[in-house]
Design an enzyme around this catalytic site. Structure first.
Site, PDB file in Angstrom:
ATOM      1  N   CYS A   2     -16.511  19.971   7.713  1.00  0.00           N
ATOM      2  CA  CYS A   2     -17.181  20.737   6.663  1.00  0.00           C
ATOM      3  C   CYS A   2     -16.312  21.872   6.137  1.00  0.00           C
ATOM      4  CB  CYS A   2     -18.460  21.349   7.219  1.00  0.00           C
ATOM      5  SG  CYS A   2     -19.547  20.165   7.985  1.00  0.00           S
ATOM      6  N   ARG A  27     -10.309  18.005   3.984  1.00  0.00           N
ATOM      7  CA  ARG A  27     -10.810  18.151   5.350  1.00  0.00           C
ATOM      8  C   ARG A  27     -11.715  16.976   5.734  1.00  0.00           C
ATOM      9  NH1 ARG A  27     -10.859  23.683   7.179  1.00  0.00           N
ATOM     10  NH2 ARG A  27     -12.685  23.168   8.408  1.00  0.00           N
ATOM     11  N   TRP A  76     -19.620  17.189   6.392  1.00  0.00           N
ATOM     12  CA  TRP A  76     -19.225  16.031   7.184  1.00  0.00           C
ATOM     13  C   TRP A  76     -20.365  15.843   8.177  1.00  0.00           C
ATOM     14  CZ3 TRP A  76     -17.814  14.668  12.270  1.00  0.00           C
ATOM     15  CH2 TRP A  76     -16.996  13.533  12.388  1.00  0.00           C
ATOM     16  N   ASN A 102     -20.846  25.647   8.793  1.00  0.00           N
ATOM     17  CA  ASN A 102     -19.940  24.737   9.519  1.00  0.00           C
ATOM     18  C   ASN A 102     -20.201  24.921  11.004  1.00  0.00           C
ATOM     19  OD1 ASN A 102     -18.789  24.251   7.082  1.00  0.00           O
ATOM     20  ND2 ASN A 102     -16.760  25.059   7.586  1.00  0.00           N
ATOM     21  N   GLY A 103     -20.158  23.827  11.758  1.00  0.00           N
ATOM     22  CA  GLY A 103     -20.376  23.933  13.208  1.00  0.00           C
ATOM     23  C   GLY A 103     -21.646  23.228  13.598  1.00  0.00           C
ATOM     24  N   GLU A 489       2.118   7.300  18.305  1.00  0.00           N
ATOM     25  CA  GLU A 489       1.953   7.985  17.026  1.00  0.00           C
ATOM     26  C   GLU A 489       2.013   6.986  15.858  1.00  0.00           C
ATOM     27  OE1 GLU A 489       0.829  10.583  16.084  1.00  0.00           O
ATOM     28  OE2 GLU A 489       1.598  10.990  14.082  1.00  0.00           O
ATOM     29  N   LYS A 493      -0.992   6.339  13.208  1.00  0.00           N
ATOM     30  CA  LYS A 493      -0.798   6.481  11.746  1.00  0.00           C
ATOM     31  C   LYS A 493      -1.320   5.248  11.039  1.00  0.00           C
ATOM     32  CE  LYS A 493      -0.207   9.817  11.066  1.00  0.00           C
ATOM     33  NZ  LYS A 493      -0.113  10.783  12.094  1.00  0.00           N
ATOM     34  N   GLU A 496      -5.279   4.937  11.286  1.00  0.00           N
ATOM     35  CA  GLU A 496      -6.127   5.875  10.558  1.00  0.00           C
ATOM     36  C   GLU A 496      -6.081   5.685   9.056  1.00  0.00           C
ATOM     37  OE1 GLU A 496      -5.387  10.021  11.490  1.00  0.00           O
ATOM     38  OE2 GLU A 496      -3.248   9.733  11.582  1.00  0.00           O
ATOM     39  N   HIS A 512       2.135  -7.301  32.115  1.00  0.00           N
ATOM     40  CA  HIS A 512       1.038  -7.156  33.083  1.00  0.00           C
ATOM     41  C   HIS A 512      -0.322  -7.464  32.458  1.00  0.00           C
ATOM     42  CE1 HIS A 512       3.754  -5.682  36.125  1.00  0.00           C
ATOM     43  NE2 HIS A 512       4.279  -4.866  35.214  1.00  0.00           N
ATOM     44  N   LYS A 612      -9.805  16.424   8.622  1.00  0.00           N
ATOM     45  CA  LYS A 612      -8.497  17.023   8.903  1.00  0.00           C
ATOM     46  C   LYS A 612      -8.551  17.898  10.140  1.00  0.00           C
ATOM     47  CE  LYS A 612      -4.199  18.054   8.145  1.00  0.00           C
ATOM     48  NZ  LYS A 612      -3.230  17.051   8.644  1.00  0.00           N
TER      49      LYS A 612
HETATM   50  C1  AGP Z   1      -3.423  12.695  13.093  1.00  0.00           C
HETATM   51  O1  AGP Z   1      -2.924  12.120  11.959  1.00  0.00           O
HETATM   52  C2  AGP Z   1      -4.804  13.233  12.996  1.00  0.00           C
HETATM   53  N1  AGP Z   1      -5.068  13.973  11.848  1.00  0.00           N
HETATM   54  C3  AGP Z   1      -5.343  13.849  14.289  1.00  0.00           C
HETATM   55  O2  AGP Z   1      -5.061  13.006  15.357  1.00  0.00           O
HETATM   56  C4  AGP Z   1      -4.857  15.283  14.625  1.00  0.00           C
HETATM   57  O3  AGP Z   1      -3.515  15.279  15.010  1.00  0.00           O
HETATM   58  C5  AGP Z   1      -5.756  15.847  15.737  1.00  0.00           C
HETATM   59  O4  AGP Z   1      -7.081  15.861  15.303  1.00  0.00           O
HETATM   60  C6  AGP Z   1      -5.327  17.222  16.182  1.00  0.00           C
HETATM   61  O5  AGP Z   1      -5.444  18.165  15.157  1.00  0.00           O
HETATM   62  P1  AGP Z   1      -4.770  19.576  15.274  1.00  0.00           P
HETATM   63  O6  AGP Z   1      -3.298  19.371  15.367  1.00  0.00           O
HETATM   64  O7  AGP Z   1      -5.180  20.297  14.005  1.00  0.00           O
HETATM   65  O8  AGP Z   1      -5.322  20.239  16.507  1.00  0.00           O
END
Ligand code: AGP
Length: 617
Positions: A2, A27, A76, A102-103, A489, A493, A496, A512, A612
């Site tokens: 949010c 976000r 969100w 937010n929260g 990683e 990528k 997502e 294994h 985000k």
């Molecule tokens: C990665 O592409 C994501 N956006 C996600 O995994 C992100 O790295 C994770 O939520 C951690 O966020 P931060 O670095 O803001 O703590």
């Protein structure tokens, strides 16, 4: 997740609120809304499910919402499905009060029950609505708005950043925060509140970060900040270094591509202030931030690297590197698991929290647990003044600039380089690294941004190659040691932004079990840049090839032939010191994921279901 924007000024609020919400879109959200107080004291609210465009159209189709004080929100969904009614702002039964939040309010059900017994009628399924209805209940009782706000704060449990409007005070908005970011911006046309600095950059770069339990009363020409006891506080104003263009696309099709291309500059900005150029004299890594803590490692017998998602993958690379460099146990931990897994905390453990946003709730909770149990916390953070930065004992900032795309790229590379630099710096102080290797690393650090630039010259190769693979529905990433961490990683990528199923395996582990999934045509991305194990990786590639897999490989110039001869496609990266190799190695994986998602027509910057900055547990 949010987003909040609020404005009290001398000009119409709606355009400012919509512009702010647009800048918060990255976000991640599923509905949006605004509320404006008219000068004569009438709250006007419009909110819609869907993208901001839907809200804009709905506003354009009706009588304009006029007023110079207002609040806006991108939601969100957590409590209640994404729909018009559950969208924020939420309004009290009488229509006098409006709230954006937010929260999560943890005890909302209990409060809702007690308000229902008092005859309050709820419109939505959200936890947020209890705030505004409770506020109205106390306001009716005391006829004092600020007293009512404090009553609410005493009653609710959980995390919140809030903006509140009251039709009896149409010239002001009230802001409150606890465990969710909120800042105040001071502009020429008025004052602002926002959950994220990017919403304010077009209007001001002078801000104050609100702390937990603070309450702010914001009007066009005044900002008053009060503590939990109601006393006025003198708060520091900060100047944000980021400029507005850094948070705009600047001609790129997507923020993600722009941010991938910004990596050479982000690396240079992160590395060069912390290295003394090796000319005639020897080079040196310097952390001014740690000047006062020259004995950071004194009494430390273990290190925990704690983070989420991509930042956790940085931690995995750090585990391999720091353990070797420092000769003590180093563990990479998922922040969401950390505090429930009985970590061996205390004075002898150093906890390094890694976070782009500095607001990730799981990482924040891990930090607090570490501090509560007597460990020193050092954080690697991108957003200045964020909660994690402020609560850590020491902060090392990555100078990546604002990262807007949900899929992190430049934050990941700068976090990686900074963590590796920290490891080398500490190894030097502990006398655990020879001068020869140390000097080589410092020299390589200096050229790293140029080497990333070399990888980025090859965009066409990625574009062309990827066109052949975008139709796969499952992709395996394999690697060894730091390349295994890199595979995690690369796989994330891809998942997502392209929604393709993907998994990452330590290459030696395939046999294994997972090798049973390899059949003719299975796509395997084989990472073979970690020099000490390249030959073993070659054998793993042969293993999967002989079962019919199609292999896209990533390796260095030095092993191009050995690896390339076994793969259908090979991405070649420049050679650097082994320790720093992942900083270059991740770039082809970012581009691979980007072009696959592009070919599949995905919403690259705002992938489904993702946010985000993840500020819920
Ligand atoms: C990665 O592409 C994501 N956006 C996600 O995994 C992100 O790295 C994770 O939520 C951690 O966020 P931060 O670095 O803001 O703590």
């Amino acid at each position: 997740m949010c987003g909040i924007i609020g404005f009290a000024g001398n000009t119409e609020a709606v355009p400012i609120l919509l512009d702010g919400l647009e800048r918060l879109e990255y976000r991640g959200y599923d509905s949006a809304g605004v509320a404006v107080a008219s000068p004569e004291g009438r709250l006007q609210v419009k909110k819609c499910k869907g993208r901001l465009g839907v809200l804009r159209e709905a506003l354009a189709a009706q009588k304009p919402l006029t007023g110079q004080v207002g609040i806006g929100h991108t939601r969100w969904a957590t409590h209640g499905e994404p729909n018009d009614v559950n969208a924020h702002p939420h309004v009290s039964q009488s229509g006098k009060l409006a709230v954006v939040h937010n929260g999560i309010i943890e005890n909302y059900l209990e409060i809702k029950q007690s308000l229902l017994h008092k005859g309050v009628v709820f419109a939505s399924d959200t936890d947020t609505e209890v705030i505004v209805q409770l506020l109205e209940y106390y306001y009716k009782k005391s006829s004092n708005l600020m007293d009512a706000v404090y009553e609410v704060l005493n009653r609710i449990k959980g995390a919140y950043a809030m903006g509140i409007l009251c039709s009896d005070f149409p010239e002001q908005l009230i802001a409150v925060r606890k465990d969710a970011p909120l800042l105040i911006g001071y502009g020429a046309d008025g004052n602002y509140i926002a959950s994220d600095v990017t919403a304010l950059l077009a209007h001001t770069r002078t801000v104050t970060y609100m702390e937990d339990d603070e309450v702010a009363v914001v009007t066009a020409d005044h900002v008053q900040i009060l503590g939990r006891d109601g006393c006025f506080l003198e708060k520091e104003k900060h100047q944000i270094q980021w400029d507005v263009s850094a948070a705009e696309k600047g001609g790129y099709a997507h923020f993600m591509l722009k941010e991938i291309m910004e990596q050479p500059e982000a690396i240079r900005k992160t590395v060069s202030p912390r290295t003394i150029q090796p000319r005639l004299a020897d080079g040196e890594i310097v952390f001014e931030e740690l000047e006062d803590e020259r004995d950071l490692m004194k009494g430390i017998s273990r290190i925990y690297l704690v983070a989420c998602g991509s930042a956790y993958h940085v931690g995995m690379i750090g585990k391999y590197a720091l353990e070797r460099l420092l000769g003590i146990p180093v563990e990479a931990c998922l922040a969401s698991e950390f505090r429930y897994s009985g970590p061996l905390l205390g004075e002898s453990a150093l906890v390094i929290v890694i976070s782009q946003s500095g607001e990730t709730l799981d990482s924040m909770a891990a930090l607090r647990e570490a501090k509560r149990r007597g460990s020193k916390v050092l954080s690697i953070v991108n957003v200045m003044g964020s909660s994690i930065a402020r609560e850590s004992d020491h902060v090392l900032y990555t100078w990546a600039g604002p990262e807007i795309a949900v899929a992190t790229t430049k934050a990941y590379t700068t976090q990686t380089v900074l963590l590796l630099m920290l490891g080398v710096y500490l190894a030097r102080r502990l006398d655990r690294i020879g001068n020869g290797e140390y000097q080589e690393i410092v020299r390589e650090l200096h050229g790293l941004h140029e080497r990333i630039g070399m990888v980025l010259k090859n965009l066409e190769l990625y574009q062309k190659t990827v066109a052949r693979y975008f139709n796969h529905d499952s992709v395996f990433y394999i690697g060894r040691n730091q390349d295994y961490a890199l595979g995690m990683e690369g796989s994330l990528k891809l998942k997502e932004i392209s929604y393709i199923h993907s998994e990452s395996y330590a290459a030696g582990e395939l046999k294994h079990g997972t090798i049973s999934l390899i059949e003719p045509g299975t796509l395997v991305v084989a990472l073979a840049a970690y020099e000490p194990l390249v030959e073993k990786m070659r054998s793993n590639i042969v293993e999967v090839r002989s079962r019919g897999a199609e292999v896209v490989a990533m390796t260095t110039e030095e092993t191009r032939d050995m690896i390339g001869s076994q793969a259908s496609e090979v991405f070649v990266i420049p050679k650097t010191h082994t320790l720093l190799q992942p900083v270059l190695g991740v770039v082809p994986l970012q581009l691979f994921a980007y072009y696959i998602a592009l070919n599949r027509g995905c919403d690259i910057d705002k992938p489904r279901n993702l946010a985000k900055s993840v500020t819920v547990e």
